[in-house]
Design an enzyme around this catalytic site. Structure first.
Site, PDB file in Angstrom:
ATOM      1  N   LYS A 112      -5.056   2.986  -4.018  1.00 46.66           N
ATOM      2  CA  LYS A 112      -3.614   3.154  -4.273  1.00 46.66           C
ATOM      3  C   LYS A 112      -3.302   4.560  -4.789  1.00 46.66           C
ATOM      4  CE  LYS A 112      -1.765  -1.336  -4.146  1.00 46.66           C
ATOM      5  NZ  LYS A 112      -2.698  -2.380  -4.530  1.00 46.66           N
ATOM      6  N   LYS A 219      -8.384  -5.494   6.820  1.00 46.17           N
ATOM      7  CA  LYS A 219      -7.824  -6.779   6.399  1.00 46.17           C
ATOM      8  C   LYS A 219      -6.313  -6.853   6.617  1.00 46.17           C
ATOM      9  CE  LYS A 219      -6.581  -5.760   1.694  1.00 46.17           C
ATOM     10  NZ  LYS A 219      -6.223  -6.287   0.410  1.00 46.17           N
ATOM     11  N   LYS A 222       0.077  -6.493   3.348  1.00 42.87           N
ATOM     12  CA  LYS A 222       1.515  -6.243   3.459  1.00 42.87           C
ATOM     13  C   LYS A 222       1.801  -4.790   3.824  1.00 42.87           C
ATOM     14  CE  LYS A 222       2.371  -9.792   0.086  1.00 42.87           C
ATOM     15  NZ  LYS A 222       2.523 -10.077  -1.335  1.00 42.87           N
TER      16      LYS A 222
END
Ligand code: TYM
Length: 355
Positions: A112, A219, A222
């Site tokens: 992130k 994977k 969102k």
């Protein structure tokens, strides 16, 4: 006494098949045999700065999806993380025993942070040095917020404040669970107490699942734009599956299965019967596979799972009165237990009231 189970999902948009197989479907099964608390992690969602105008409705979406998927408020406690302020206080206290270095080495943080700093993934080692330099550097106007760094502390607190033994999560959360165990051990040994159990992941199979996306790569997530949502309508869902990435088709018998096709087979393993999966594995091996048929079958089998959830979701989503009642009762139960643990921690750490 039943074992305590805690798990949560961030309120960052509708739930997808990754959330369902990694977490939600396990919640529904576990509520039968465990003392379960399931929550919406709205404070965790703040680490990526959601639009304040939609955060509340995102929380409501997920609550409706929890209920539509079969979590029963008579069996499990359902609540919103920010309704339990004890969590925020324990988060501050536990942070006193958490190292900045161990947080910076967490894979999800690096990932992130890279995104927030706009660093493209290349050589991991160079990236790590770049992240560190940019975080500490003074002339960068980009910043990585401290909430993102301490994300694992907050997650550990969600679990430890309820003294949970089992935490059903997908594979991507296992490192956070490892940290939670470490923090629990550290706290217990620092103060010479036996307060926190060391929680473990829970799966009905033998390993944690990682649900792949439809784009042939990693994977389902969102932020990856490769998701099938539980509330996708039939047309949208079929279209997404039919467009899923495959390969050119096998050219030699028994050649290794390519990643994109393996991903579709993994989705099939979760949603279809064993003989269907077996059929398509064989068809790949003898080069007779037809991806169009395979995708049609996959869409059909996914729809069998998602259609009833979507229908219940549409019924529940706008029932504000019911949803409020569920979370109010859930928050009361969750708070009562959390307050007890917080009181113990304050005592242990030497924080006492004068009055
Ligand atoms: P979040 O919102 O990212 O993910 C929620 C759950 O969905 C699982 N998941 C997946 N599992 C398999 N394959 C995928 N592609 C996939 N994508 C998501 C995640 O593993 C997770 O179980 N940090 C947590 C939220 C949280 C939490 C907690 C969980 C906050 N506090 C305390 C357990 C206990 C998270 O990232 O959620």
């Amino acid at each position: 006494m039943k074992e305590v189970v805690v798990s949560g999902i961030r309120s960052t948009g509708n739930l997808h098949l990754g959330n369902y197989y990694g977490a939600l479907s396990k919640f529904v099964k576990m509520q039968e045999d465990y003392d379960c608390l399931f929550f919406i992690a709205d404070l965790h969602a703040l680490t990526t700065h959601p639009d304040p105008r939609i955060l509340h409705s995102n929380v409501q979406d997920i609550l409706a999806e929890y209920l539509a998927s079969g979590i029963d408020p008579e069996k499990a406690t359902i609540f919103v993380q920010s309704d339990v302020p004890e969590v925020s206080e324990l988060y501050l206290l536990l942070n006193m025993h958490v190292g900045i270095g161990e947080l910076m080495r967490t894979a999800s943080f690096k990932d992130k942070a890279r995104k927030q700093l706009g660093i493209k993934t290349g050589n991991e080692k160079d990236d790590d040095e770049d992240i560190e330099r940019q975080i500490i550097g003074t002339n960068s106007n980009k910043r990585v917020n401290a909430g993102l760094l301490t994300y694992p502390t907050l997650m550990a607190v969600d679990i430890l404040i309820q003294k949970a033994q089992k935490v059903p999560v997908g594979k991507d959360q296992e490192q956070h669970l490892e940290l939670t165990r470490r923090f629990a051990r550290r706290f217990n040994s620092f103060y010479g107490v036996d307060l926190f159990p060391e929680p473990t992941n829970f799966n009905f199979g033998d390993h944690a699942v990682k649900v792949p996306g439809l784009d042939g790569s990693g994977k389902m997530g969102k932020s990856e734009g490769n998701c099938i949502y539980l509330v996708d309508d039939e047309k949208t869902l079929r279209k997404k599956v039919m467009r899923a990435v495959t390969d050119q088709g096998p050219t030699e018998p028994n050649q290794p299965i390519s990643q994109p096709v393996e991903n579709l087979l993994t989705l099939m393993e979760l949603t279809s019967t064993a003989d269907v999966v077996e059929h398509y594995r064989k068809a790949y091996a003898d080069c007779s596979i037809r991806y169009g048929d395979m995708k049609k079958q996959l869409a059909e089998d996914i729809l069998k799972i998602t259609t009833p959830i979507r229908e219940r979701y549409l019924e529940i989503r706008n029932n504000d009165v019911y949803i409020s009642k569920v979370v109010k009762e859930g928050a009361e139960r969750a708070r009562e237990r959390a307050a007890k643990t917080l009181h113990e921690v304050r005592e242990i750490m030497g924080i006492r009231k004068f009055y």
